[in-house]
Scaffold this active site. Structure first.
Site, PDB file in Angstrom:
ATOM      1  N   GLU A 498      35.144  29.820  35.914  1.00  0.00           N
ATOM      2  CA  GLU A 498      34.553  28.596  36.474  1.00  0.00           C
ATOM      3  C   GLU A 498      33.044  28.507  36.239  1.00  0.00           C
ATOM      4  O   GLU A 498      32.284  28.193  37.144  1.00  0.00           O
ATOM      5  CB  GLU A 498      34.879  28.485  37.964  1.00  0.00           C
ATOM      6  CG  GLU A 498      36.364  28.448  38.249  1.00  0.00           C
ATOM      7  CD  GLU A 498      36.702  28.443  39.726  1.00  0.00           C
ATOM      8  OE1 GLU A 498      35.773  28.411  40.558  1.00  0.00           O
ATOM      9  OE2 GLU A 498      37.896  28.504  40.055  1.00  0.00           O
ATOM     10  N   GLU A 604      46.985  29.496  37.107  1.00  0.00           N
ATOM     11  CA  GLU A 604      47.002  29.333  38.564  1.00  0.00           C
ATOM     12  C   GLU A 604      47.775  28.070  38.939  1.00  0.00           C
ATOM     13  O   GLU A 604      47.292  27.226  39.676  1.00  0.00           O
ATOM     14  CB  GLU A 604      45.576  29.288  39.114  1.00  0.00           C
ATOM     15  CG  GLU A 604      44.737  30.499  38.739  1.00  0.00           C
ATOM     16  CD  GLU A 604      43.328  30.479  39.312  1.00  0.00           C
ATOM     17  OE1 GLU A 604      43.116  29.818  40.350  1.00  0.00           O
ATOM     18  OE2 GLU A 604      42.438  31.121  38.728  1.00  0.00           O
TER      19      GLU A 604
END
Length: 1055
Positions: A498, A604
């Protein structure tokens, strides 16, 4: 003949206790070998039992040709079961009449076993049929997929609601997808609860003082306050907090018992002036834990000055030794003061049906179903290692695992001593051991992240940030130690997580990593990881990788790293929702796959059942679970298509109640439910053909048209309806409008073959929008063939029609006038449309293509007025001054509230002009408090302009769609499809607000008079603290215009 046991519920491996509260309308299915019974002497009593031993026991056929008989072919128990055959309609089945036997508002449980003889899994549904003073209606209570030649028990809680004395109430068991097989039903039971109440194990309203509550954190103060209270006159006040985890706590060790699930309730209040997040958390440590765990029970957004309830459940596994169980309240705002009141903890063993259920052994293993495509992974909390049911579910379906938290920096770092990092690997090592024992590989998650990394990691012994050189050495030490420890045991690492922020000039997040090292930390992290384990696959991992702007930044970053030999792949997290357009995910995969030698991991995956961030269901709506399943089916079709680059798909959680999403609000984002049972989302992967149709929803505008085969401008005001073929290609695009008793439909159909008698379209209208397994008198359908012949089911319906030929395509137009019906604005009708190509049907809503016999799966259309404004031709000067030419065009106002209120938040009066080069927008914004402190430009005081040049109103951004933004200081920023090259602005501050003038250069069209484009303008309102407190636009009350052009209004360009 062995008699069946009466007075028992054969809940295969299920233990049922308590009442049915909270489970109504939700199917609960037990599995395993038959024979475990719950006696009537527990909290449920039986008043109906149908064994079918030699007779049908009053069960009757539902459907004119259905035959039901007592049969000795197969039986779940005893020697007979009920055989159901000769079904000709998909809703045909068997009916259990309960008229006069059940009461309105009372909770009941239906239990039955079903066995089907087809050669593949089949969908079974249970319908409630009610006839009373309100009329006849049908409601689907449950859906469950059953594999062939296996007795499956299905449990269906229900609570009938009648208007007056019902003339009929019954339950119908059917298989609503296919009719070409026989099925059997056995052991039908209906039970109702005996008297039982919940057991409260702890409760306080703070009227008698603090009790055992303690401050959490040094210097935190807690006190009894008479200032506000949810009930009574007092509450607990928490103040002087300095960190997020500071708050108020109480030890529940000794109160809470192992092997039980508890329901927690509390009310919280704050008066900061802004929305705040307050969290109810359990701090726990079992003897099997290497460290203390912190698990959210519930988090909620709490508006200022309002009491908000936090409620959730928490389970303590059987067989553990409890060392610590501490309940506490905290807030992400470290200095927030807040109040707590009416805390209650309930032992749900005496308050609900509790199903101690095992994973289903009979269903296919995901890892086997997908073995020719990619590995199947699951993210796990460490608590699964002490739960045999968890282990069984994991080992059956997965061949890859990821530690949910235990390989993140804050879990591995134990401190620092003499300048050297200290580590703790005990818990993380359990993941390696578990994987090796169960034939799984391990993905390491994650090495470098701005979150879940201790603050001290970036600082020296004096609390100062490290220099770039010092941080580089610490990064090297950390990665070499961690990756080195797991060398040869972890096959892939999320090295950097991220790091991309598309709103920054260089596209990178301004984290502490970036603050100290600049962008160099990313490449160095991959370099150090490659050094530590040359054989491990290295990934960059991120969320929302499908958003075009972020996608392109990630593409360029990874391509550069790949060219340097430092990276192996991209991790696409895929935390998505029902609002996500799956086509954007495919576009991202397609683009990433063009990087030579790249691998893609879906790292995810979960799908929230919501479309927004504010709703909160007490139970998952059936339609949401069906839509979730269809999204999952779309995803896995794409994943298989790109399996040459996608090598791992990992679900972020084992089952719904383990999901991180369920701690923030009720959510059901995974493929197994809390009772280990496969959801429809599981079957979407294994056998998508069994999914229930997803009844579609759309809206159409009011308008009229002359039926001559041309798309009148009125059609452009409605959102198009698209029909797809098997490959996901658009088969037809259709627009509809309404007026009085007439529905007008225009469509363009892709059809490469010319078979006039076998090519056509079918329109289905259900004026009263009631769903029944048969057609009611007002239900109307028209089939129009390309040879102009038509079929109409009602003689009194007036149909006008037109078919226009084209190359590999054709267009059509119809008006359908239904006598005795008057359509009204803001009402809803049932609707469906199908394209027929060479005799094969492609439907918008009812994919069983049974619209001629029933309306159960019709879509819904909302009949709306026209959201349209006009823009006059003219060219203003963009200088922040209001030229006279602006007064020649219509004024519109922002009145659609997504956040805040019209009375308290910023709004704008807007005018629009156009010429051949540009669209021009003037916005006079009323906003007395101006602020741009927030780093996110959309949270500053600003105006956003959205355009959809072709007005397709798609649910995702096409090439012609764009989002432009400018704040009150004339600082521009851009969403998808926009750029500075197309955007000229001028801003002037005025008393009580500001003026925005903007010119947006046309991109894909050459405008002319009567062109209709999609358009919206939005005002963002920030307060004096830099927090966005208002979002008010012209056309979109959902705040989704940034990703969904279907929310735009219509703008007609006129001379």
């Amino acid at each position: 003949m062995r008699k069946k046991r009466r007075g028992f519920l054969n809940a295969s491996t299920a233990v049922l206790v308590g009442i049915l509260a909270g489970f109504l309308g939700v199917v609960l299915a037990a599995t395993g070998a038959l024979g475990f019974a719950v006696r009537e002497s527990l909290l449920l009593k039986q008043f109906l039992f149908l064994s079918f031993e030699g007779n049908t026991d009053g069960a009757s056929p539902f459907g004119k040709d259905v035959v039901v008989t007592a049969s000795q072919d197969v039986a779940a128990d005893g020697e007979y079961s009920l055989k159901v055959e000769n079904r000709t309609s998909v809703w045909d089945g068997v009916e259990i009449d309960l008229t006069g036997k059940v009461n309105t508002g009372t909770d009941y449980l239906l239990s039955f076993h079903v066995y089907q003889t087809s050669d593949s899994p089949q969908l079974f549904s249970v319908l409630a049929r009610t006839e009373d003073e309100k009329g006849e209606r049908y409601k689907i209570l449950a859906d469950k997929v059953v594999v062939p030649n296996y007795w499956k028990e299905i449990l269906v809680p229900f609570s009938p609601t009648f208007e007056g004395t019902p003339a009929k109430f019954s339950l119908i068991i059917t298989s609503p997808k296919k009719t070409d097989f026989v099925f059997y039903v056995d052991n039908v039971q209906v039970l109702t609860p005996k008297e039982a109440g919940p057991k409260v194990v702890y409760e306080t309203s703070f009227e008698k003082g603090i009790g055992d509550w303690q401050p959490r954190g040094s210097d935190v103060k807690i006190s009894i306050s008479p200032k506000v209270a949810h009930s009574g006159k007092k509450s607990l006040f928490v103040s002087n907090r300095q960190k997020g985890w500071h708050g108020a706590q109480i030890s529940l060790k000794g109160i809470l018992k192992t092997g039980k699930t508890y329901a927690f309730e509390a009310w919280v209040y704050q008066e900061s002036g802004q929305d705040q997040t307050i969290i109810m958390t359990m701090q726990r440590k079992y003897s099997s834990d290497s460290s203390t765990k912190y698990e959210w029970i519930k988090a909620a957004t709490v508006p200022s000055g309002q009491w908000v309830q936090l409620s959730g459940t928490y389970t303590i596994p059987a067989g553990v030794t409890v060392e610590d169980l501490t309940l506490y309240f905290e807030s992400q705002n470290p200095t927030l003061e807040f109040y707590v009141d009416d805390v209650k903890v309930v032992d749900t063993t005496s308050a609900e049906i509790k199903l101690e259920m095992n994973p289903e052994e009979e269903i296919p293993a995901l890892k086997d179903v997908l073995k020719d495509y990619f590995r199947v992974g699951v993210a796990l909390p460490s608590k699964v290692f002490i739960n045999q049911k968890d282990i069984a579910l994991i080992s059956k379906h997965s061949n890859s695992s990821t530690a949910e938290n235990e390989m993140k920096p804050d879990s591995l770092l134990a401190g620092i001593e003499n300048g050297k990092l200290k580590f703790r690997f005990e818990t993380a090592d359990k993941y390696i051991e578990f994987a090796q024992q169960n034939g799984m590989v391990v993905r390491g998650h994650t090495l470098v992240w701005h979150n879940q990394t201790p603050e001290w990691f970036f600082k020296d012994e004096n609390g100062n940030l490290l220099s770039k050189e010092e941080m580089t050495e610490r990064l090297r030490e950390y990665i070499h130690t961690v990756v080195g420890h797991f060398k040869g045991k972890v096959y892939a690492w999320d090295v950097v997580n991220e790091a991309v922020d598309p709103n920054q000039p260089d596209g990178l997040r301004r984290s502490t990593w970036y603050q100290i090292m600049g962008p160099d930390y990313i490449e160095l992290a991959f370099k150090f990881a490659r050094e530590a384990d040359p054989n491990a696959k290295l990934f960059y991992n991120d969320y929302n990788t499908f958003e075009p702007k972020k996608r392109d930044i990630i593409y360029n970053l990874v391509k550069s790293l790949k060219e340097k030999g430092l990276i192996d792949g991209i991790g696409m997290q895929c935390h998505i929702s029902l609002a996500t357009d799956i086509r954007q995910i495919e576009e991202a995969i397609k683009k990433f796959s063009t990087i030579p030698g790249i691998e893609i991991h879906i790292t995810e995956l979960d799908i929230s059942v919501y479309r927004d961030s504010t709703s909160n269901y007490s139970e998952a709506p059936r339609t949401a679970l069906i839509e979730q399943a269809h999204k999952m089916a779309q995803l896995f079709k794409i994943f298989k298509k790109y399996s040459n680059v996608i090598t791992n798909v990992t679900f972020w959680g084992l089952k719904d109640d383990y999901s991180w999403r369920a701690t923030r609000r009720n959510d059901w984002p995974l493929i197994f439910d809390k009772d280990y049972q496969a959801k429809l989302a599981y079957w979407a992967i294994v056998a998508p053909e069994v999914l229930p149709p997803l009844p579609k929803e759309s809206k159409i505008s009011e308008g009229e048209a002359v039926v001559v085969g041309m798309m009148d401008d009125s059609y452009m005001m409605s959102k198009p309806i698209e029909i797809y073929d098997e490959e996901g290609n658009v088969k037809a695009t259709i627009r509809a409008i309404w007026k009085d008793s007439t529905i007008y439909v225009y469509g363009e159909v892709q059809d490469a073959t010319k078979k006039p008698a076998e090519d056509g379209v079918a329109i289905f209208i259900n004026p009263n929008n009631e769903r029944t397994p048969y057609l009611q008198p007002d239900d109307t359908y028209v089939v129009l063939w390309t040879n102009w012949k038509s079929e109409v089911n009602r003689e009194d319906v007036e149909v006008k029609k037109f078919v226009g030929p084209g190359f590999r395509r054709y267009s059509f137009e119809m008006s359908i006038t239904i006598p005795g019906v008057e359509f009204k604005k803001d009402s809803y009708i049932g609707f469906d449309v199908a394209v027929i190509d060479d005799g094969k049907w492609y439907s918008w809503s009812d994919t069983t293509n049974s619209q001629k016999t029933n309306t159960m799966n019709y879509g819904t259309l909302k009949l709306e007025g026209v959201m349209v404004a006009t823009a006059k031709y003219g060219t203003p000067v963009i200088d922040g001054e209001i030229d006279d030419i602006w007064n020649t065009t219509e004024e519109i106002e922002t009145k659609s509230v997504a956040m805040g209120s019209l009375e308290k938040n910023a709004t704008a009066k807007v005018r629009v002009l156009w010429d051949e080069e540009n669209l021009y927008v003037l916005a006079i914004v009323k906003d007395p408090v101006l602020n741009k402190d927030n780093s996110n430009p959309w949270e500053q005081d600003s105006v956003e302009i959205f355009i959809d040049e072709n007005n397709h109103k798609t649910g995702y951004y096409e090439d012609d769609d764009a989002q432009f933004r400018v704040n009150y200081m004339n600082e521009q920023s851009f969403g998808t499809g926009a750029s500075a090259a197309r955007f000229k602005t001028a801003v002037k501050l005025i008393e009580g607000g500001y003026i925005v003038e903007a010119a947006i250069k046309w991109k894909t069209i050459k405008p002319s008079p009567n062109t209709v484009i999609g358009f919206n303008v939005q005002v963002n309102d920030a307060n004096e603290k830099g927090q966005r407190v208002g979002i008010i636009s012209w056309s979109d009350p959902t705040n989704n215009s940034w990703r969904d052009p279907s929310k735009f209004g219509n703008l007609r360009l006129i001379k």
